[in-house]
Scaffold this motif. Structure first.
Motif, PDB file in Angstrom:
ATOM      1  N   THR A   4       3.949  -4.100  -9.790  1.00  0.00           N
ATOM      2  CA  THR A   4       5.197  -3.247 -10.003  1.00  0.00           C
ATOM      3  C   THR A   4       6.284  -3.232  -9.297  1.00  0.00           C
ATOM      4  OG1 THR A   4       5.178  -1.023 -10.231  1.00  0.00           O
ATOM      5  CG2 THR A   4       4.423  -1.421  -8.404  1.00  0.00           C
ATOM      6  N   PRO A   5       7.171  -2.693  -9.939  1.00  0.00           N
ATOM      7  CA  PRO A   5       8.347  -3.649  -9.112  1.00  0.00           C
ATOM      8  C   PRO A   5       8.726  -2.622  -8.359  1.00  0.00           C
ATOM      9  CG  PRO A   5       8.902  -2.452 -11.500  1.00  0.00           C
ATOM     10  CD  PRO A   5       7.233  -2.795 -11.033  1.00  0.00           C
ATOM     11  N   ASP A   6       9.458  -3.215  -6.743  1.00  0.00           N
ATOM     12  CA  ASP A   6       9.340  -3.506  -5.237  1.00  0.00           C
ATOM     13  C   ASP A   6      10.462  -2.492  -5.566  1.00  0.00           C
ATOM     14  OD1 ASP A   6       9.375  -2.394  -2.383  1.00  0.00           O
ATOM     15  OD2 ASP A   6       8.496  -4.443  -1.954  1.00  0.00           O
ATOM     16  N   ASP A  38       7.577   2.300  -3.813  1.00  0.00           N
ATOM     17  CA  ASP A  38       7.773   0.862  -2.610  1.00  0.00           C
ATOM     18  C   ASP A  38       6.226   1.214  -2.128  1.00  0.00           C
ATOM     19  OD1 ASP A  38       6.758   2.547  -0.393  1.00  0.00           O
ATOM     20  OD2 ASP A  38       9.101   2.774   0.577  1.00  0.00           O
ATOM     21  N   GLY A  39       6.079  -0.459  -0.815  1.00  0.00           N
ATOM     22  CA  GLY A  39       4.356  -0.712  -0.656  1.00  0.00           C
ATOM     23  C   GLY A  39       3.846   0.278  -0.542  1.00  0.00           C
ATOM     24  N   GLU A  40       4.422   0.858   1.160  1.00  0.00           N
ATOM     25  CA  GLU A  40       4.188   2.262   1.251  1.00  0.00           C
ATOM     26  C   GLU A  40       3.677   3.122   0.419  1.00  0.00           C
ATOM     27  OE1 GLU A  40       1.535   3.919   4.549  1.00  0.00           O
ATOM     28  OE2 GLU A  40       2.308   2.026   4.063  1.00  0.00           O
ATOM     29  N   LEU A  41       4.596   3.623  -0.605  1.00  0.00           N
ATOM     30  CA  LEU A  41       4.066   4.675  -1.686  1.00  0.00           C
ATOM     31  C   LEU A  41       2.959   4.363  -2.348  1.00  0.00           C
ATOM     32  CD1 LEU A  41       7.447   6.444  -2.704  1.00  0.00           C
ATOM     33  CD2 LEU A  41       5.850   7.003  -1.719  1.00  0.00           C
ATOM     34  N   LEU A  42       2.575   3.011  -2.595  1.00  0.00           N
ATOM     35  CA  LEU A  42       1.560   2.371  -3.542  1.00  0.00           C
ATOM     36  C   LEU A  42       0.335   2.030  -2.693  1.00  0.00           C
ATOM     37  CD1 LEU A  42       0.937   1.830  -6.328  1.00  0.00           C
ATOM     38  CD2 LEU A  42       1.588  -0.470  -5.966  1.00  0.00           C
ATOM     39  N   ALA A  43      -0.057   2.530  -1.586  1.00  0.00           N
ATOM     40  CA  ALA A  43      -0.314   1.661  -0.826  1.00  0.00           C
ATOM     41  C   ALA A  43      -1.629   3.474  -0.648  1.00  0.00           C
ATOM     42  CB  ALA A  43      -0.649   1.330   0.356  1.00  0.00           C
ATOM     43  N   ILE A  44      -0.325   4.352  -0.326  1.00  0.00           N
ATOM     44  CA  ILE A  44      -0.519   5.925   0.061  1.00  0.00           C
ATOM     45  C   ILE A  44      -1.614   6.364  -1.240  1.00  0.00           C
ATOM     46  CG2 ILE A  44      -0.172   8.450   0.069  1.00  0.00           C
ATOM     47  CD1 ILE A  44       2.275   7.370   2.010  1.00  0.00           C
ATOM     48  N   ALA A  45      -0.871   6.217  -2.418  1.00  0.00           N
ATOM     49  CA  ALA A  45      -2.008   6.606  -3.966  1.00  0.00           C
ATOM     50  C   ALA A  45      -2.917   5.625  -3.862  1.00  0.00           C
ATOM     51  CB  ALA A  45      -0.489   6.098  -4.771  1.00  0.00           C
ATOM     52  N   GLU A  87      11.361  -9.266  -8.107  1.00  0.00           N
ATOM     53  CA  GLU A  87      11.249  -7.898  -8.375  1.00  0.00           C
ATOM     54  C   GLU A  87       9.852  -7.236  -7.732  1.00  0.00           C
ATOM     55  OE1 GLU A  87      12.979  -6.842 -12.142  1.00  0.00           O
ATOM     56  OE2 GLU A  87      11.605  -7.836 -13.001  1.00  0.00           O
ATOM     57  N   THR A  88       8.470  -7.976  -8.175  1.00  0.00           N
ATOM     58  CA  THR A  88       7.850  -8.051  -8.074  1.00  0.00           C
ATOM     59  C   THR A  88       6.615  -7.218  -6.679  1.00  0.00           C
ATOM     60  OG1 THR A  88       7.232  -8.298 -10.689  1.00  0.00           O
ATOM     61  CG2 THR A  88       5.614  -7.930  -9.398  1.00  0.00           C
ATOM     62  N   MET A  89       6.153  -6.441  -7.187  1.00  0.00           N
ATOM     63  CA  MET A  89       5.350  -6.015  -5.877  1.00  0.00           C
ATOM     64  C   MET A  89       3.858  -6.289  -6.340  1.00  0.00           C
ATOM     65  SD  MET A  89       5.399  -2.843  -3.588  1.00  0.00           S
ATOM     66  CE  MET A  89       5.300  -1.281  -4.409  1.00  0.00           C
ATOM     67  N   ILE A  90       3.025  -6.776  -5.990  1.00  0.00           N
ATOM     68  CA  ILE A  90       1.519  -6.865  -5.804  1.00  0.00           C
ATOM     69  C   ILE A  90       0.366  -6.305  -4.968  1.00  0.00           C
ATOM     70  CG2 ILE A  90      -0.376  -8.061  -7.161  1.00  0.00           C
ATOM     71  CD1 ILE A  90       1.574 -10.066  -8.184  1.00  0.00           C
ATOM     72  N   LEU A  91      -0.202  -4.915  -5.077  1.00  0.00           N
ATOM     73  CA  LEU A  91      -1.238  -4.573  -3.963  1.00  0.00           C
ATOM     74  C   LEU A  91      -2.645  -4.423  -4.430  1.00  0.00           C
ATOM     75  CD1 LEU A  91       1.306  -3.720  -2.411  1.00  0.00           C
ATOM     76  CD2 LEU A  91      -0.019  -1.720  -1.913  1.00  0.00           C
ATOM     77  N   GLU A  92      -3.708  -5.036  -3.474  1.00  0.00           N
ATOM     78  CA  GLU A  92      -5.339  -5.096  -4.453  1.00  0.00           C
ATOM     79  C   GLU A  92      -5.610  -4.111  -3.360  1.00  0.00           C
ATOM     80  OE1 GLU A  92      -5.702  -9.666  -5.846  1.00  0.00           O
ATOM     81  OE2 GLU A  92      -6.670  -8.541  -3.892  1.00  0.00           O
TER      82      GLU A  92
END
Length: 249
Positions: free
Chosen positions: A133-135, A189-196, A237-242
């Motif tokens: 998703t966009p960072d 951002d990275g932290e918001l997505l990690a929290i979700a 623009e893209t960040m990726i979390l697994e």
């Protein structure tokens, strides 16, 4: 023609317009119900023919080989209807992988929370989710990075494509586009997505580079660069979390 006759005819026209709209809506509902019924058949066919099961959410017209490719507006014959903001039509512990690229930002935070919980439900124990998703941190950082060539390239790239004969390359314009264009509803951002992801029950959350993963089945599957016709912009623009499902069967 007197006023009463005119009004009577007007009322008839209004009623005809109303009825035509109702008919059109009924046709759309029938088509959607039929498409969903057809998709359920396709889902069962996929599940019966794949021991390694991979769910692709928000595929658009980009069907990944070996994946069950879905979208709310399928753009290809091998992409099937799925509204990810509604309960998934799959049993618990069905998939080994779930992948979504540049989709989660198009739904509300509440709907995204629901989607991630459904992803966890349908994943097998120790299954893996991958979200691209966009960072938000990168987008907001355009203000502070005026001298950075990657920032400048991105600002120019977005501006040239979204304005008419404007060559005033301002980060504020690009930041606004990220929030209000393309149907975006919530940027992470990275932290918001990690929290979700954590709130949905995922663990071992890690950030990945585009195309890279410790798991061979999740490597080289991003297509955003192909879609926008610029791999550099996509990577910028893209960040990726697994994350791992991490629950008992």
């Amino acid at each position: 023609m007197n006023i009463r006759s005119i009004l009577r005819r007007s009322e008839t026209l209004v009623e005809l317009v109303r009825e035509s709209r109702n008919v059109a809506q009924n046709v759309r509902n029938i088509i959607r119900r039929r498409s969903q019924s057809y998709d359920n058949v396709s889902f069962q066919e996929y599940l019966s023919t794949h021991t390694l099961r991979k769910l692709h959410i928000g595929a658009g017209d980009d069907a990944l080989a070996g994946w069950l490719n879905t979208d709310i507006e399928p753009g290809a014959d091998d992409v099937f209807f799925l509204d990810a903001t509604k309960p998934f039509p799959f049993n618990d512990n069905t998939f080994d992988y779930v992948y979504s690229e540049h989709m989660i930002e198009h739904i509300s935070r509440r709907d995204a929370s629901f989607m991630l919980n459904e992803c966890r439900r349908v994943l097998k124990p120790s299954g893996i989710i991958r979200i691209a998703t966009p960072d938000l941190q990168v987008i907001a950082g355009l203000y502070a990075g005026n001298g950075d060539p990657d920032n400048q390239y991105y600002i120019k790239w977005i501006t040239d494509r979204l304005t008419n004969n404007t060559r005033d390359y301002q980060p504020g314009f690009v930041i606004n586009q990220a929030f209000y264009n393309w149907g975006h509803q919530f940027l992470y951002d990275g932290e918001l997505l990690a929290i979700a992801l954590r709130d949905a029950g995922f663990t071992d959350i890690q950030r990945c580079s585009m195309g890279c993963s410790e798991d061979e089945h999740l490597r080289g599957i991003e297509s955003h660069g192909k879609f926008i016709k610029d791999d550099n912009v996509a990577a910028f623009e893209t960040m990726i979390l697994e994350g791992k499902c991490s629950r008992e069967s």
